[in-house]
Design an enzyme around this catalytic site. Structure first.
Site, PDB file in Angstrom:
ATOM      1  N   LYS A  93       7.232 -34.580 -16.109  1.00 29.52           N
ATOM      2  CA  LYS A  93       8.484 -35.193 -16.586  1.00 29.52           C
ATOM      3  C   LYS A  93       9.314 -35.774 -15.441  1.00 29.52           C
ATOM      4  O   LYS A  93      10.084 -36.697 -15.676  1.00 29.52           O
ATOM      5  CB  LYS A  93       9.292 -34.225 -17.446  1.00 29.52           C
ATOM      6  CG  LYS A  93       9.951 -33.091 -16.716  1.00 29.52           C
ATOM      7  CD  LYS A  93      10.645 -32.191 -17.722  1.00 29.52           C
ATOM      8  CE  LYS A  93      10.945 -30.830 -17.171  1.00 29.52           C
ATOM      9  NZ  LYS A  93      11.741 -30.770 -15.956  1.00 29.52           N
ATOM     10  N   ARG A 119      17.888 -26.065 -19.160  1.00 36.38           N
ATOM     11  CA  ARG A 119      16.734 -25.163 -19.207  1.00 36.38           C
ATOM     12  C   ARG A 119      17.002 -23.979 -20.122  1.00 36.38           C
ATOM     13  O   ARG A 119      16.083 -23.254 -20.483  1.00 36.38           O
ATOM     14  CB  ARG A 119      16.414 -24.611 -17.807  1.00 36.38           C
ATOM     15  CG  ARG A 119      15.950 -25.642 -16.815  1.00 36.38           C
ATOM     16  CD  ARG A 119      15.812 -24.976 -15.450  1.00 36.38           C
ATOM     17  NE  ARG A 119      15.803 -25.924 -14.380  1.00 36.38           N
ATOM     18  CZ  ARG A 119      14.710 -26.510 -13.913  1.00 36.38           C
ATOM     19  NH1 ARG A 119      13.538 -26.227 -14.419  1.00 36.38           N
ATOM     20  NH2 ARG A 119      14.791 -27.376 -12.921  1.00 36.38           N
ATOM     21  N   ARG A 173      -3.786 -28.184  -7.188  1.00 40.46           N
ATOM     22  CA  ARG A 173      -2.912 -28.859  -6.221  1.00 40.46           C
ATOM     23  C   ARG A 173      -2.870 -28.069  -4.915  1.00 40.46           C
ATOM     24  O   ARG A 173      -2.731 -26.857  -4.918  1.00 40.46           O
ATOM     25  CB  ARG A 173      -1.503 -28.947  -6.821  1.00 40.46           C
ATOM     26  CG  ARG A 173      -0.490 -29.589  -5.909  1.00 40.46           C
ATOM     27  CD  ARG A 173       0.771 -29.894  -6.657  1.00 40.46           C
ATOM     28  NE  ARG A 173       1.585 -28.704  -6.877  1.00 40.46           N
ATOM     29  CZ  ARG A 173       2.791 -28.727  -7.430  1.00 40.46           C
ATOM     30  NH1 ARG A 173       3.298 -29.859  -7.869  1.00 40.46           N
ATOM     31  NH2 ARG A 173       3.486 -27.620  -7.573  1.00 40.46           N
ATOM     32  N   ARG A 227       0.082 -23.353  -2.482  1.00 36.16           N
ATOM     33  CA  ARG A 227       1.354 -22.618  -2.495  1.00 36.16           C
ATOM     34  C   ARG A 227       1.216 -21.390  -3.385  1.00 36.16           C
ATOM     35  O   ARG A 227       0.537 -21.437  -4.403  1.00 36.16           O
ATOM     36  CB  ARG A 227       2.484 -23.506  -3.030  1.00 36.16           C
ATOM     37  CG  ARG A 227       2.764 -24.730  -2.193  1.00 36.16           C
ATOM     38  CD  ARG A 227       4.023 -25.418  -2.662  1.00 36.16           C
ATOM     39  NE  ARG A 227       4.220 -25.229  -4.096  1.00 36.16           N
ATOM     40  CZ  ARG A 227       5.329 -25.525  -4.752  1.00 36.16           C
ATOM     41  NH1 ARG A 227       6.348 -26.020  -4.114  1.00 36.16           N
ATOM     42  NH2 ARG A 227       5.419 -25.350  -6.044  1.00 36.16           N
ATOM     43  N   ARG A 253       5.434 -18.621 -14.502  1.00 36.30           N
ATOM     44  CA  ARG A 253       6.435 -19.691 -14.621  1.00 36.30           C
ATOM     45  C   ARG A 253       6.433 -20.240 -16.044  1.00 36.30           C
ATOM     46  O   ARG A 253       7.489 -20.567 -16.591  1.00 36.30           O
ATOM     47  CB  ARG A 253       6.138 -20.819 -13.626  1.00 36.30           C
ATOM     48  CG  ARG A 253       6.551 -20.488 -12.199  1.00 36.30           C
ATOM     49  CD  ARG A 253       5.769 -21.282 -11.175  1.00 36.30           C
ATOM     50  NE  ARG A 253       6.126 -22.693 -11.153  1.00 36.30           N
ATOM     51  CZ  ARG A 253       5.378 -23.640 -10.593  1.00 36.30           C
ATOM     52  NH1 ARG A 253       4.226 -23.333 -10.024  1.00 36.30           N
ATOM     53  NH2 ARG A 253       5.779 -24.891 -10.593  1.00 36.30           N
TER      54      ARG A 253
END
Ligand SMILES: [Zn+2]
Length: 216
Positions: free
Chosen positions: A13, A88, A127, A160, A171
């Site tokens: 997004k 959020r 990633r 990460r 998350r």
């Protein structure tokens, strides 16, 4: 036009929001951006926020909303704005609604980016970032070098901690717990909410976003 973007981490997004903002010729703002700008400009609200930052405390929701009110009242945002990561939680949706009502404005469109959790886990765990400059890479392996690194010619690619599958699932759980009620809140308040199937190519998703926003 005031657009609110909702979607889980990794749904794209941020990129889509930038493209939509460019198409609508309005700014895209995130909570982090507006707080950093207020602190940098040394506004009274920015100085209050900086005091929380300097103590290592979270900036409270009420102060964030005050900063967003100030930002939305500025002439740069008169034509509209794309809000990424501003809403959020339900209190934030209510807070934004209150701010906009005071300004005689309203949320015109809520875009809900939808994508299966396992797709996001696959995406985000593929990633890696350069340890030195933090540039992200897909389809590379940890331990490889970032050959063109501007910060360190020996920059090494690492995954990460946030992008480990277990951390991603956490998350996504947090997102689901916090954001499902936000979707319900917007539905109850009769918002113009449209779902975007955030799967496929970036350009393909942009086409869906443009169609939803009525951009040619
Ligand atoms: Zn690098």
């Amino acid at each position: 036009m005031i657009v609110v973007l909702l979607g889980p981490p990794g749904c794209g997004k941020g990129t889509q929001g930038e493209r939509l903002a460019a198409a609508l010729k309005v700014p895209k703002i995130s909570t982090g951006d507006v707080i950093r700008a207020a602190m940098k400009n040394g506004t009274p609200l920015g100085l209050q926020a900086k005091a929380f930052y300097d103590r290592g405390d979270l900036v409270p929701d009420t102060l964030i909303m005050d900063i967003i009110r100030e930002t939305l009242a500025a002439p740069e945002q008169a034509r509209g704005v794309v809000l990424d990561g501003v809403v959020r939680t339900t209190p934030q949706a209510e807070g934004l609604n209150g701010v906009l009502t005071e300004l005689g404005r309203k949320v015109d469109l809520v875009l809900l980016f939808e994508i299966a959790d396992e797709e996001l886990v696959g995406r985000l765990s593929a990633r890696v970032v350069c340890e030195a400059c933090q540039s992200p890479f897909m389809g590379r392996q940890p331990g490889e070098r970032h050959a063109d690194c501007l910060k360190d010619p020996k920059g090494t690619l690492v995954r990460r901690k946030d992008d480990e599958p277990e951390a991603i699932r956490n998350r996504l759980t947090v997102y689901g717990v916090q954001t499902a009620p936000v979707i319900g809140w917007y539905r109850e308040h009769g918002a113009n909410m449209k779902s975007i199937a955030a799967l496929g190519t970036v350009d393909g998703v942009t086409a869906l976003v443009n169609a939803a926003a009525g951009v040619a």
